[in-house]
Design an enzyme around this catalytic site. Structure first.
Site, PDB file in Angstrom:
ATOM      1  N   HIS A 166       0.842  -1.203   0.000  1.00 29.84           N
ATOM      2  CA  HIS A 166       0.000   0.000   0.000  1.00 29.84           C
ATOM      3  C   HIS A 166       0.873   1.247   0.000  1.00 29.84           C
ATOM      4  O   HIS A 166       1.903   1.309   0.678  1.00 29.84           O
ATOM      5  CB  HIS A 166      -0.886   0.028   1.241  1.00 29.84           C
ATOM      6  CG  HIS A 166      -2.129  -0.797   1.110  1.00 29.84           C
ATOM      7  ND1 HIS A 166      -2.991  -0.696   0.036  1.00 29.84           N
ATOM      8  CD2 HIS A 166      -2.687  -1.730   1.940  1.00 29.84           C
ATOM      9  CE1 HIS A 166      -3.995  -1.522   0.197  1.00 29.84           C
ATOM     10  NE2 HIS A 166      -3.841  -2.167   1.340  1.00 29.84           N
ATOM     11  N   CYS A 240       0.533   1.888  -5.851  1.00 32.33           N
ATOM     12  CA  CYS A 240      -0.388   2.747  -6.598  1.00 32.33           C
ATOM     13  C   CYS A 240       0.175   4.158  -6.752  1.00 32.33           C
ATOM     14  O   CYS A 240       0.929   4.640  -5.905  1.00 32.33           O
ATOM     15  CB  CYS A 240      -1.736   2.815  -5.890  1.00 32.33           C
ATOM     16  SG  CYS A 240      -2.595   1.236  -5.781  1.00 32.33           S
ATOM     17  N   ARG A 249       0.306   2.452 -11.684  1.00 35.24           N
ATOM     18  CA  ARG A 249       1.280   1.785 -10.838  1.00 35.24           C
ATOM     19  C   ARG A 249       2.644   2.460 -10.957  1.00 35.24           C
ATOM     20  O   ARG A 249       3.075   2.842 -12.052  1.00 35.24           O
ATOM     21  CB  ARG A 249       1.414   0.306 -11.229  1.00 35.24           C
ATOM     22  CG  ARG A 249       0.171  -0.516 -10.947  1.00 35.24           C
ATOM     23  CD  ARG A 249      -0.113  -0.637  -9.451  1.00 35.24           C
ATOM     24  NE  ARG A 249      -1.312  -1.416  -9.210  1.00 35.24           N
ATOM     25  CZ  ARG A 249      -2.530  -0.899  -9.105  1.00 35.24           C
ATOM     26  NH1 ARG A 249      -2.707   0.418  -9.225  1.00 35.24           N
ATOM     27  NH2 ARG A 249      -3.571  -1.671  -8.877  1.00 35.24           N
TER      28      ARG A 249
END
Length: 262
Positions: A166, A240, A249
């Site tokens: 994340h 991300c 990405r």
């Protein structure tokens, strides 16, 4: 002199309007408070809990390894190629050499799904997080772990050891990987060895469906010229971008330089 007459119906209409305005204000305040609590939960609470959990898992793995009780998820039936995604050669000091099936790297292969089995260390970012098999959100990424893409290689092997993490919320371990520069050190610690990679290249933005960056020889299918053309022992970090979105990405690539047995 005429005295104005106030109709009762007019008073009732004004009273209804005041009640409607008051009720609308209460609803807006309530919605605002709920949204604020959601933001606090996402940006503070999930980070706090995920980081604490990740720290505890790192400590547990280190205690386990020190005690010599490391799990050997792949010892039974592990193949000599160390899993999918590349050949069976181990890399030491940047060169490839043949490895028998009973080698340390082979025993590090094929961990059980969602199980933390390694530690990712990035000194520049002061990052130290567990690596678990799989990239599912509830059982891996939302715990603040780095997730290993199934089907890619294991650390220290010829091929592409690819990880996801994340960038925002749930510990956000990969939030600042855009700050990594060529030759920055990235280490992957396992029960058997510590694998040291050197950052080589960064792909600032590509499609979320760009599967080329996960291939054994990683090369973007979307951005021409981004990636590699020769086999090697690669580490790929993906997250991300831009922040607080999942539209694209960000990819960082590194190459294996040394292997140090534990």
């Amino acid at each position: 002199m005429r005295v104005p007459v106030v109709q009762h119906s007019s008073r009732r209409r004004r009273a209804r309007r005041r009640r409607a305005v008051w009720a609308g204000g209460e609803v807006l305040v309530t919605v605002g408070v709920v949204l604020l609590l959601l933001v606090v939960h996402q940006l503070w609470w999930t980070n706090r809990e995920a980081r604490r959990g990740a720290e505890r898992k790192v400590q547990a793995l280190e205690r386990q390894w020190s005690a010599g009780g490391a799990e050997r998820d792949a010892e039974d039936g592990a193949s000599g190629d160390g899993g999918a995604g590349g050949s069976g050669g181990a890399v030491r000091g940047g060169s490839a050499t043949a490895s028998p099936p009973s080698s340390a790297a082979a025993r590090d292969a094929l961990p059980r799904r969602s199980r933390a089995y390694a530690v990712l260390v990035v000194p520049r970012l002061r990052l130290r997080v567990p690596v678990a098999e799989g990239v599912g959100k509830p059982d891996v990424l939302d715990k603040g772990y780095a997730g290993h893409y199934p089907g890619t290689q294991q650390p220290g092997r010829i091929g592409n050891f690819a990880l996801a993490g994340h960038r925002n919320t749930h510990g956000e371990p990969f939030r600042r990987i855009d700050r990594l520069r060529p030759r920055d050190v990235v280490e992957v610690e396992t029960a058997r060895a510590t694998y040291t990679y050197a950052v080589d290249r960064t792909l600032p933005r590509t499609s979320a469906r760009d599967a080329g960056v996960l291939r054994p020889v990683p090369r973007s299918l979307v951005v021409p010229g981004s990636g590699y053309t020769e086999p090697g022992a690669y580490l790929t970090l993906t997250t991300c971008t831009p922040e607080y979105t999942s539209r694209y990405r960000l990819v960082v690539w590194a190459k294996l330089v040394t292997t140090r047995p534990r």
